[in-house]
Motif scaffolding. Structure first.
Motif, short mmCIF file in Angstrom:
data_model
loop_
_atom_site.label_atom_id
_atom_site.label_comp_id
_atom_site.label_asym_id
_atom_site.label_seq_id
_atom_site.Cartn_x
_atom_site.Cartn_y
_atom_site.Cartn_z
N THR A 110 2.99 5.96 -2.90
CA THR A 110 4.13 6.74 -3.39
C THR A 110 4.08 6.88 -4.91
O THR A 110 4.27 7.97 -5.46
CB THR A 110 5.47 6.07 -2.96
OG1 THR A 110 5.49 5.98 -1.54
CG2 THR A 110 6.67 6.87 -3.45
N ARG A 111 3.78 5.77 -5.60
CA ARG A 111 3.67 5.81 -7.07
C ARG A 111 2.52 6.71 -7.50
O ARG A 111 2.63 7.46 -8.48
CB ARG A 111 3.49 4.40 -7.62
CG ARG A 111 4.77 3.58 -7.54
CD ARG A 111 4.61 2.16 -8.02
NE ARG A 111 4.12 2.11 -9.40
CZ ARG A 111 3.59 1.02 -9.94
NH1 ARG A 111 3.44 -0.08 -9.21
NH2 ARG A 111 3.18 1.04 -11.19
N LEU A 112 1.40 6.64 -6.78
CA LEU A 112 0.24 7.47 -7.11
C LEU A 112 0.58 8.95 -6.95
O LEU A 112 0.23 9.77 -7.80
CB LEU A 112 -0.95 7.09 -6.23
CG LEU A 112 -2.24 7.88 -6.43
CD1 LEU A 112 -2.75 7.70 -7.88
CD2 LEU A 112 -3.29 7.45 -5.43
N GLU A 113 1.26 9.30 -5.86
CA GLU A 113 1.66 10.69 -5.65
C GLU A 113 2.58 11.17 -6.77
O GLU A 113 2.43 12.29 -7.28
CB GLU A 113 2.37 10.84 -4.30
CG GLU A 113 1.43 10.80 -3.11
CD GLU A 113 2.20 10.88 -1.79
OE1 GLU A 113 3.30 11.47 -1.76
OE2 GLU A 113 1.67 10.35 -0.80
N THR A 114 3.51 10.31 -7.18
CA THR A 114 4.44 10.66 -8.25
C THR A 114 3.67 10.88 -9.56
O THR A 114 3.91 11.87 -10.27
CB THR A 114 5.49 9.55 -8.43
OG1 THR A 114 6.17 9.37 -7.20
CG2 THR A 114 6.49 9.89 -9.53
N LEU A 115 2.75 9.98 -9.88
CA LEU A 115 1.96 10.11 -11.11
C LEU A 115 1.05 11.33 -11.06
O LEU A 115 0.89 12.04 -12.07
CB LEU A 115 1.13 8.85 -11.36
CG LEU A 115 1.91 7.59 -11.78
CD1 LEU A 115 0.98 6.38 -11.82
CD2 LEU A 115 2.53 7.83 -13.16
N THR A 116 0.46 11.58 -9.90
CA THR A 116 -0.42 12.74 -9.75
C THR A 116 0.35 14.03 -9.95
O THR A 116 -0.12 14.96 -10.65
CB THR A 116 -1.10 12.72 -8.36
OG1 THR A 116 -1.79 11.49 -8.20
CG2 THR A 116 -2.06 13.88 -8.20
N VAL B 18 0.84 -1.20 0.00
CA VAL B 18 0.00 0.00 0.00
C VAL B 18 0.88 1.25 0.00
O VAL B 18 0.63 2.20 -0.75
CB VAL B 18 -0.98 -0.01 1.20
CG1 VAL B 18 -1.63 1.35 1.39
CG2 VAL B 18 -2.02 -1.10 1.03
N GLU B 19 1.91 1.26 0.81
CA GLU B 19 2.80 2.42 0.87
C GLU B 19 3.50 2.63 -0.49
O GLU B 19 3.64 3.77 -0.95
CB GLU B 19 3.83 2.25 1.99
CG GLU B 19 3.21 2.38 3.37
CD GLU B 19 4.17 2.03 4.50
OE1 GLU B 19 5.32 1.61 4.23
OE2 GLU B 19 3.74 2.16 5.66
N THR B 20 3.91 1.56 -1.13
CA THR B 20 4.54 1.67 -2.45
C THR B 20 3.57 2.25 -3.46
O THR B 20 3.91 3.15 -4.25
CB THR B 20 5.04 0.28 -2.92
OG1 THR B 20 6.00 -0.21 -1.98
CG2 THR B 20 5.67 0.35 -4.30
N LEU B 21 2.33 1.73 -3.46
CA LEU B 21 1.32 2.24 -4.39
C LEU B 21 1.00 3.70 -4.13
O LEU B 21 0.82 4.49 -5.07
CB LEU B 21 0.04 1.39 -4.30
CG LEU B 21 0.11 0.03 -4.97
CD1 LEU B 21 -1.15 -0.78 -4.67
CD2 LEU B 21 0.30 0.19 -6.47
#
Length: 127
Positions: free
Chosen positions: A116-122, A111-114
């Protein structure tokens, strides 16, 4: 009910009840247990029904044969015996709890990895 001091514990059973419980959990018949203890089945039955009590040396032998402490047998103090099946079930449940804890840690890390990836993509989408 007896007065209870901090040093005593009453499991609510009698000596005879504890003998019967320990014998049942040891999977011994009345006759087999009596034979191991060196008394007749009738004598053991009298102990189990609280019609008489074993002498101290027989309590020690009885505790050894039944796999319990003499203190528990006499007073109920300490750990009561558990059936083998119960011990196995407890061990299996502890193992399952540990497995679930490991899975929970893995899920949390995922969940933490996802996130982080979501924040980066956003952030990339807004730039």
């Amino acid at each position: 009910m007896n007065d209870m001091t901090p040093d005593t514990y009453d499991d609510g059973d009698t000596l005879g009840g504890r003998i019967t419980r320990a014998r049942d959990l040891a999977a011994l018949t009345l006759e087999d247990a009596a034979s191991h203890i060196g008394v007749t089945a009738e004598t053991l039955a009298e102990w189990e029904t609280d019609r008489s009590e074993p002498r101290a040396n027989k309590v020690m032998t009885l505790a050894g044969v039944l796999g319990v402490s003499p203190a528990w047998l006499i007073s109920g103090a300490g750990d009561a015996p558990q059936s083998q099946g119960m011990s196995v079930a407890i061990d299996e449940m502890k193992g399952e709890i540990n497995r679930l804890r490991e899975l929970a840690l893995q899920v949390t890390a995922s969940v933490e990895t996802l996130e982080t990836r979501l924040e980066t993509l956003t952030q990339a989408a807004h730039d």
